[in-house]
Design a protein around this motif. Structure first.
Motif, short mmCIF file in Angstrom:
data_model
loop_
_atom_site.label_atom_id
_atom_site.label_comp_id
_atom_site.label_asym_id
_atom_site.label_seq_id
_atom_site.Cartn_x
_atom_site.Cartn_y
_atom_site.Cartn_z
N VAL A 81 5.99 15.40 -0.95
CA VAL A 81 5.07 14.26 -0.96
C VAL A 81 5.07 13.51 0.36
O VAL A 81 4.04 12.93 0.75
CB VAL A 81 5.38 13.28 -2.12
N LEU A 82 6.17 13.55 1.11
CA LEU A 82 6.18 12.86 2.40
C LEU A 82 5.55 13.69 3.50
O LEU A 82 4.97 13.15 4.44
CB LEU A 82 7.62 12.48 2.79
N ASN A 83 5.65 15.00 3.40
CA ASN A 83 5.05 15.87 4.42
C ASN A 83 3.61 16.25 4.11
O ASN A 83 2.83 16.49 5.02
CB ASN A 83 5.88 17.15 4.57
N LEU A 84 3.25 16.29 2.82
CA LEU A 84 1.90 16.67 2.42
C LEU A 84 1.15 15.51 1.78
O LEU A 84 0.09 15.10 2.25
CB LEU A 84 1.93 17.85 1.45
N GLY A 85 1.71 14.96 0.69
CA GLY A 85 1.00 13.93 -0.06
C GLY A 85 0.76 12.66 0.73
O GLY A 85 -0.34 12.11 0.71
N HIS A 86 1.77 12.21 1.43
CA HIS A 86 1.65 10.98 2.22
C HIS A 86 0.56 11.13 3.28
O HIS A 86 -0.24 10.22 3.51
CB HIS A 86 3.01 10.68 2.87
N GLU A 87 0.53 12.28 3.92
CA GLU A 87 -0.51 12.52 4.92
C GLU A 87 -1.87 12.72 4.27
O GLU A 87 -2.90 12.38 4.85
CB GLU A 87 -0.12 13.71 5.80
N GLY A 88 -1.86 13.26 3.06
CA GLY A 88 -3.12 13.44 2.36
C GLY A 88 -3.78 12.12 2.03
O GLY A 88 -4.99 11.95 2.24
N VAL A 89 -3.00 11.15 1.53
CA VAL A 89 -3.61 9.86 1.16
C VAL A 89 -4.08 9.09 2.39
O VAL A 89 -4.98 8.25 2.30
CB VAL A 89 -2.66 8.99 0.32
N HIS A 90 -3.48 9.37 3.55
CA HIS A 90 -3.91 8.71 4.79
C HIS A 90 -4.96 9.51 5.55
O HIS A 90 -5.40 9.09 6.63
CB HIS A 90 -2.71 8.48 5.71
N ARG A 120 -2.08 1.75 -4.09
CA ARG A 120 -0.91 0.92 -3.82
C ARG A 120 -0.56 0.94 -2.34
O ARG A 120 -0.27 -0.10 -1.74
CB ARG A 120 0.30 1.43 -4.63
N HIS A 121 -0.58 2.12 -1.77
CA HIS A 121 -0.05 2.30 -0.43
C HIS A 121 -1.06 1.97 0.66
O HIS A 121 -0.76 1.23 1.60
CB HIS A 121 0.43 3.74 -0.28
N VAL A 122 -2.26 2.51 0.54
CA VAL A 122 -3.27 2.37 1.60
C VAL A 122 -4.02 1.05 1.50
O VAL A 122 -4.36 0.45 2.53
CB VAL A 122 -4.26 3.56 1.57
N TYR A 123 -4.25 0.57 0.28
CA TYR A 123 -5.07 -0.63 0.12
C TYR A 123 -4.26 -1.91 -0.11
O TYR A 123 -4.82 -2.99 -0.09
CB TYR A 123 -6.06 -0.43 -1.04
N HIS A 128 -1.09 -5.24 4.46
CA HIS A 128 -0.36 -6.50 4.34
C HIS A 128 1.12 -6.29 4.06
O HIS A 128 1.67 -6.86 3.11
CB HIS A 128 -0.97 -7.34 3.21
N PRO A 129 1.82 -5.49 4.85
CA PRO A 129 3.23 -5.23 4.54
C PRO A 129 4.07 -6.50 4.57
O PRO A 129 3.94 -7.33 5.47
CB PRO A 129 3.64 -4.25 5.65
N MET A 130 4.89 -6.63 3.54
CA MET A 130 5.89 -7.69 3.43
C MET A 130 5.29 -9.08 3.20
O MET A 130 5.98 -10.09 3.32
CB MET A 130 6.79 -7.72 4.68
N ILE A 131 4.01 -9.14 2.89
CA ILE A 131 3.39 -10.43 2.55
C ILE A 131 3.44 -10.60 1.04
O ILE A 131 2.82 -9.83 0.30
CB ILE A 131 1.93 -10.51 3.05
N LYS A 187 -5.59 -5.14 -11.69
CA LYS A 187 -5.31 -5.43 -10.28
C LYS A 187 -4.18 -4.57 -9.76
O LYS A 187 -3.24 -4.24 -10.49
CB LYS A 187 -4.92 -6.91 -10.11
N ILE A 188 -4.26 -4.23 -8.50
CA ILE A 188 -3.14 -3.68 -7.75
C ILE A 188 -2.99 -4.56 -6.53
O ILE A 188 -3.84 -4.53 -5.63
CB ILE A 188 -3.35 -2.21 -7.37
N GLY A 189 -1.94 -5.36 -6.50
CA GLY A 189 -1.84 -6.41 -5.50
C GLY A 189 -2.89 -7.46 -5.80
O GLY A 189 -2.95 -7.99 -6.91
N THR A 190 -3.75 -7.74 -4.84
CA THR A 190 -4.85 -8.68 -5.06
C THR A 190 -6.19 -7.96 -5.24
O THR A 190 -7.21 -8.61 -5.39
CB THR A 190 -4.95 -9.65 -3.86
N LYS A 191 -6.14 -6.63 -5.21
CA LYS A 191 -7.38 -5.84 -5.32
C LYS A 191 -7.75 -5.64 -6.79
O LYS A 191 -6.94 -5.14 -7.58
CB LYS A 191 -7.20 -4.48 -4.64
N VAL A 192 -8.95 -6.03 -7.15
CA VAL A 192 -9.44 -5.81 -8.51
C VAL A 192 -9.81 -4.34 -8.66
O VAL A 192 -10.49 -3.76 -7.81
CB VAL A 192 -10.67 -6.70 -8.81
N VAL A 193 -9.33 -3.74 -9.73
CA VAL A 193 -9.50 -2.29 -9.93
C VAL A 193 -10.27 -2.03 -11.21
O VAL A 193 -9.99 -2.62 -12.26
CB VAL A 193 -8.13 -1.60 -10.01
#
Length: 361
Positions: A81-90, A120-123, A128-131, A187-193
């Motif tokens: 997931v870090l070599n394939l999935g993580h790059e896929g979502v980005h 969760r990760h991209v949006y 807003h990391p660490m906010i 919601k995921i964070g402040t994003k309405v889903v």
């Protein structure tokens, strides 16, 4: 409330850094997407995983073989997931949207959800990391705290001791609890889903397929008694959980971590790049094994500043980043090894588990 960063100007650090990184790719006639080495890693980890899964299915009653394969599958899942999935979502692996989308679904391979992970990760996390309230990755669970609190729960003073036990169940919590809560919340964070009917169907189908291939088929075909298969399944998740915690947590959650908050208008006091620099840490960038297995996640500042660039290019970009940061007098946070980064994470837990520093001693 929306977050607004200060505007970056031509005299700023990131403007110059971005120019230099673009020039690196142009001068060397390179694509920012992955190269042959990245493809080799994708094929290697995929084949190893398939081989281990075959070892589980065809264990023929060999309990030791089944448990060994399950355990190693947990580690290889995180590598995938870090070599394939993580790059896929980005969208950083390939110029092809189809390829990136397929790789994003490797999160479903380990029982999570590529669809939710992107949200969760991209949006949420990356902008807003660490906010607080905006970065879902630092939401409090009630069992431990990453952030300093005026009145932490009394048992938090021991969180640095019991946290390894909690981290053992990180992925099990994700597949059985967090994913479902996120999916059926609005919601995921402040994003309405709002999920489409297709997204609902795909999410439920992926869960069914995961439980079938990872648990039902081994119960039916491995020839091992069901308690051993269940033990192997749990062991796989313990290995995956600890691998994920080791790879992911130190990059933002270290001893001197800060949790910047916007003013009442949602305005931050830095630009976006300076914020990323202030809340992110690289670690073990001279340790090739860490980057190999964990998809360059230890070059975390580079990743946050250039999320659509494949991790195979991070070592060269990190050199440009470090030199440019020094030139502009911007702090570059770095730990020399994975071990020192983990120690710093442990110190964060120890420090923030109490209300006053004097209570640590």
């Amino acid at each position: 409330m929306d977050i607004n960063y200060k505007e970056t100007t031509s005299a700023d650090f990131f403007y110059t850094l971005n120019q230099r990184v673009n020039n690196f790719f142009q001068t060397n006639n390179l694509s920012p997407k992955t190269n042959a080495f990245g493809v080799f890693k994708a094929v290697l980890f995929s084949l190893v995983y398939l081989g281990l899964y075959a070892g589980v299915i065809f264990a023929a009653g060999n309990n030791a073989l089944l448990l060994f394969c399950f355990a190693l599958m947990g580690f290889i899942q995180i590598c995938i997931v870090l070599n394939l999935g993580h790059e896929g979502v980005h969208s950083s692996f390939s110029n092809s949207k189809i390829v990136n989308s397929i790789f994003a679904y490797t999160f479903d391979l380990i029982g999570s959800s590529g669809y939710l992970w992107r949200m969760r990760h991209v949006y949420s996390h990356h902008p807003h990391p660490m906010i607080p309230e905006h970065d879902v990755d630092i939401q409090q669970t009630g069992l431990l705290t990453f952030m300093p609190m005026k009145e932490p729960k009394s048992f938090f003073k021991h969180q640095h001791i019991y946290v390894p036990f909690l981290y053992c169940f990180y992925t099990l919590n994700a597949i059985f609890k967090r994913d479902w809560e996120d999916f059926f919340s609005n919601k995921i964070g402040t994003k309405v889903v709002k999920h489409s009917p297709l997204a609902v169907f795909s999410f439920i189908l992926s869960k069914i397929l995961y439980y079938t291939y990872s648990l039902v088929l081994p119960l039916m075909l491995s020839g091992c008694y069901w308690p051993i298969v269940l033990l192997g399944f749990v062991l796989m998740h313990i290995m995956a959980s600890l691998s994920a915690a080791v790879a992911l947590f130190p990059a933002h959650l270290y001893e001197d971590s800060i949790f910047p908050e916007p003013n009442e208008k949602g305005e931050m006091n830095t630009d976006w790049a300076q914020h990323q620099m202030s809340v992110t840490m690289d670690f073990g960038t001279n340790k090739k094994a860490v980057a190999f297995f964990f998809g360059g996640i230890n070059y975390h500042i580079v990743h946050h500043l250039f999320p659509t660039v494949a991790h195979v290019h991070f070592p060269e970009i990190q050199k440009i980043l470090e030199a440019t940061a020094k030139e502009f007098n911007v702090e570059y946070k770095h730990k020399p090894s994975l071990r020192t980064a983990l120690c710093s994470h442990w110190q964060l837990l120890k420090k923030n588990g109490v209300a006053h520093m004097s209570e640590i001693y």
